[in-house]
Design a protein around this motif. Structure first.
Motif, PDB file in Angstrom:
ATOM      1  N   THR A   1      73.181  48.065  20.447  1.00  0.00           N
ATOM      2  CA  THR A   1      72.803  49.615  20.871  1.00  0.00           C
ATOM      3  C   THR A   1      74.217  50.051  21.587  1.00  0.00           C
ATOM      4  O   THR A   1      74.744  51.278  21.669  1.00  0.00           O
ATOM      5  CB  THR A   1      71.825  49.904  21.811  1.00  0.00           C
ATOM      6  N   HIS A   2      74.959  49.004  22.171  1.00  0.00           N
ATOM      7  CA  HIS A   2      76.169  49.189  22.931  1.00  0.00           C
ATOM      8  C   HIS A   2      77.357  48.797  22.225  1.00  0.00           C
ATOM      9  O   HIS A   2      78.328  48.390  22.956  1.00  0.00           O
ATOM     10  CB  HIS A   2      76.094  48.522  24.424  1.00  0.00           C
ATOM     11  N   GLN A   3      77.325  48.395  21.054  1.00  0.00           N
ATOM     12  CA  GLN A   3      78.571  47.827  20.061  1.00  0.00           C
ATOM     13  C   GLN A   3      79.804  48.761  20.473  1.00  0.00           C
ATOM     14  O   GLN A   3      80.761  48.113  20.427  1.00  0.00           O
ATOM     15  CB  GLN A   3      78.081  47.968  18.541  1.00  0.00           C
ATOM     16  N   ASP A   4      79.532  50.059  20.746  1.00  0.00           N
ATOM     17  CA  ASP A   4      80.902  50.676  20.751  1.00  0.00           C
ATOM     18  C   ASP A   4      81.537  50.487  22.188  1.00  0.00           C
ATOM     19  O   ASP A   4      82.621  51.132  22.246  1.00  0.00           O
ATOM     20  CB  ASP A   4      80.412  52.129  20.711  1.00  0.00           C
ATOM     21  N   LYS A   5      80.768  49.806  23.030  1.00  0.00           N
ATOM     22  CA  LYS A   5      81.304  49.534  24.454  1.00  0.00           C
ATOM     23  C   LYS A   5      82.496  48.202  24.341  1.00  0.00           C
ATOM     24  O   LYS A   5      83.014  48.046  25.357  1.00  0.00           O
ATOM     25  CB  LYS A   5      80.210  49.145  25.565  1.00  0.00           C
ATOM     26  N   ILE A   6      82.550  47.689  23.199  1.00  0.00           N
ATOM     27  CA  ILE A   6      83.144  46.471  23.258  1.00  0.00           C
ATOM     28  C   ILE A   6      84.242  46.582  22.030  1.00  0.00           C
ATOM     29  O   ILE A   6      83.792  47.264  21.090  1.00  0.00           O
ATOM     30  CB  ILE A   6      82.278  45.171  23.191  1.00  0.00           C
ATOM     31  N   GLU A   7      85.068  45.580  21.987  1.00  0.00           N
ATOM     32  CA  GLU A   7      85.856  45.317  20.626  1.00  0.00           C
ATOM     33  C   GLU A   7      86.446  43.830  20.549  1.00  0.00           C
ATOM     34  O   GLU A   7      86.792  43.405  21.525  1.00  0.00           O
ATOM     35  CB  GLU A   7      87.270  46.214  20.857  1.00  0.00           C
ATOM     36  N   LEU A   8      85.960  43.474  19.550  1.00  0.00           N
ATOM     37  CA  LEU A   8      86.565  42.060  19.477  1.00  0.00           C
ATOM     38  C   LEU A   8      87.639  41.934  18.463  1.00  0.00           C
ATOM     39  O   LEU A   8      87.661  42.697  17.152  1.00  0.00           O
ATOM     40  CB  LEU A   8      85.393  41.374  18.366  1.00  0.00           C
TER      41      LEU A   8
ATOM     42  N   THR B   1      76.257  38.658  20.791  1.00  0.00           N
ATOM     43  CA  THR B   1      74.632  38.575  20.511  1.00  0.00           C
ATOM     44  C   THR B   1      74.054  39.327  21.746  1.00  0.00           C
ATOM     45  O   THR B   1      72.896  39.477  21.736  1.00  0.00           O
ATOM     46  CB  THR B   1      74.361  37.275  20.299  1.00  0.00           C
ATOM     47  N   TYR B   2      74.696  39.292  22.967  1.00  0.00           N
ATOM     48  CA  TYR B   2      73.916  39.701  23.986  1.00  0.00           C
ATOM     49  C   TYR B   2      75.071  40.419  24.997  1.00  0.00           C
ATOM     50  O   TYR B   2      76.088  39.934  24.986  1.00  0.00           O
ATOM     51  CB  TYR B   2      73.195  39.123  24.683  1.00  0.00           C
ATOM     52  N   ILE B   3      74.508  41.369  25.800  1.00  0.00           N
ATOM     53  CA  ILE B   3      75.394  42.054  26.842  1.00  0.00           C
ATOM     54  C   ILE B   3      74.684  42.473  28.018  1.00  0.00           C
ATOM     55  O   ILE B   3      73.433  43.109  27.714  1.00  0.00           O
ATOM     56  CB  ILE B   3      76.184  43.110  26.286  1.00  0.00           C
ATOM     57  N   ASN B   4      75.298  42.581  29.293  1.00  0.00           N
ATOM     58  CA  ASN B   4      74.501  43.112  30.313  1.00  0.00           C
ATOM     59  C   ASN B   4      75.897  43.465  31.171  1.00  0.00           C
ATOM     60  O   ASN B   4      76.874  43.098  31.424  1.00  0.00           O
ATOM     61  CB  ASN B   4      73.896  42.038  31.096  1.00  0.00           C
ATOM     62  N   PHE B   5      75.379  44.823  31.726  1.00  0.00           N
ATOM     63  CA  PHE B   5      76.538  45.362  32.564  1.00  0.00           C
ATOM     64  C   PHE B   5      76.144  45.426  34.290  1.00  0.00           C
ATOM     65  O   PHE B   5      75.095  45.254  34.149  1.00  0.00           O
ATOM     66  CB  PHE B   5      76.518  46.999  32.059  1.00  0.00           C
ATOM     67  N   VAL B   6      77.295  45.356  34.970  1.00  0.00           N
ATOM     68  CA  VAL B   6      77.155  45.328  36.446  1.00  0.00           C
ATOM     69  C   VAL B   6      76.203  46.590  36.777  1.00  0.00           C
ATOM     70  O   VAL B   6      76.320  47.648  36.183  1.00  0.00           O
ATOM     71  CB  VAL B   6      78.202  45.588  37.073  1.00  0.00           C
TER      72      VAL B   6
END
Length: 251
Positions: free
Chosen positions: A131-138, A244-249
């Motif tokens: 859902t938040h894939q657009d918030k990161i770049e690998l 595979t997982y992400i959490n924001f401050v």
């Protein structure tokens, strides 16, 4: 002449062997015809057992939801119902991992909620991640042989993998993990491993390197590192890596 013909028909009818005929063909269609067409046969139960086996074999061979559902709907109290139910869940989880889309993870969670499924927790994390894939770049995967003890004079007894991770959002990332999958010659998985790029604590209570737990600020790029000496001999020296997982401050 007429009497002889009638006797021949009677003899042939008496020699008919529907069970044996189904055995020779040994298909779902043949056993279905036998079971449906011989409700009073003493061998009907054996025919049902074989029919159930063939339905399950077809599901295992084709590995589709439809084929597993065909078995489960046909034999809701079957001898292999527990195994088939487990295999269906595992198939759906594997499919969701492979496609890694919002729709696939939502389907898994709809059918196997977290409270009823071993993969539920993973599915919720993966759904949040895509859902938040657009918030990161690998960045691209970099690979090299390494000494696992970090001894510059030691043997190259392992492999190191490195990926640049960039926070493209406007909120700092507090925790995030990546999973690496080692690929065989046909692109199949021959093993995997997971490790965070940033975390509030490491798996197993391992000590964190200085700065590892510092959130990844918006616009910041941090390198993910993974080393291992335990890879299958079937490995083709190729790997895929996904977040595979992400959490924001502040979450």
């Amino acid at each position: 002449m007429l009497i002889r013909l009638l006797l021949s028909v009677a003899i042939l009818s008496g020699c008919a062997d529907p069970y044996g005929d189904a055995q020779k063909v040994d298909t779902i269609e043949a056993w279905t015809a036998f079971v449906d067409g011989n409700p009073k046969s003493p061998r009907r139960g054996m025919g049902e057992i074989r029919l159930e086996e063939l339905y399950l074999a077809a599901a295992r061979e084709s590995k589709t939801l439809d084929s597993y559902d065909a078995y489960l709907n046909k034999f809701p109290k079957g001898r292999h119902i527990d195994a088939a139910t487990k295999e269906r869940r595992e198939f759906l989880l594997s499919w969701a991992r492979k496609t890694n889309t919002v729709a696939s993870w939502e389907q898994y969670l709809k059918e196997y909620p977290a409270t009823r499924s071993a993969g539920g927790r993973e599915a919720k994390q993966r759904l949040n991640m895509v859902t938040h894939q657009d918030k990161i770049e690998l960045g691209p995967v970099k690979m090299e042989q390494v000494n696992l003890a970090e001894d510059p004079k030691g043997p190259m007894n392992g492999y190191g993998f490195y990926v640049d991770v960039t926070n493209k959002g406007d909120v700092a990332i507090e925790s995030m993990g990546l999973t690496i999958t080692y690929l065989g010659a046909e692109g199949q998985s021959v093993g995997s491993g997971s490790w965070p790029v940033v975390a509030t604590r490491l798996p197993g209570g391992l000590p964190m390197a200085e700065g590892f737990g510092k959130p990844i600020a918006p616009g910041e790029t941090r390198q993910w590192e993974w080393t291992t000496g335990n890879i299958s001999d079937d490995w083709s020296k190729k790997a895929s890596i996904v977040a595979t997982y992400i959490n924001f401050v502040g979450e």
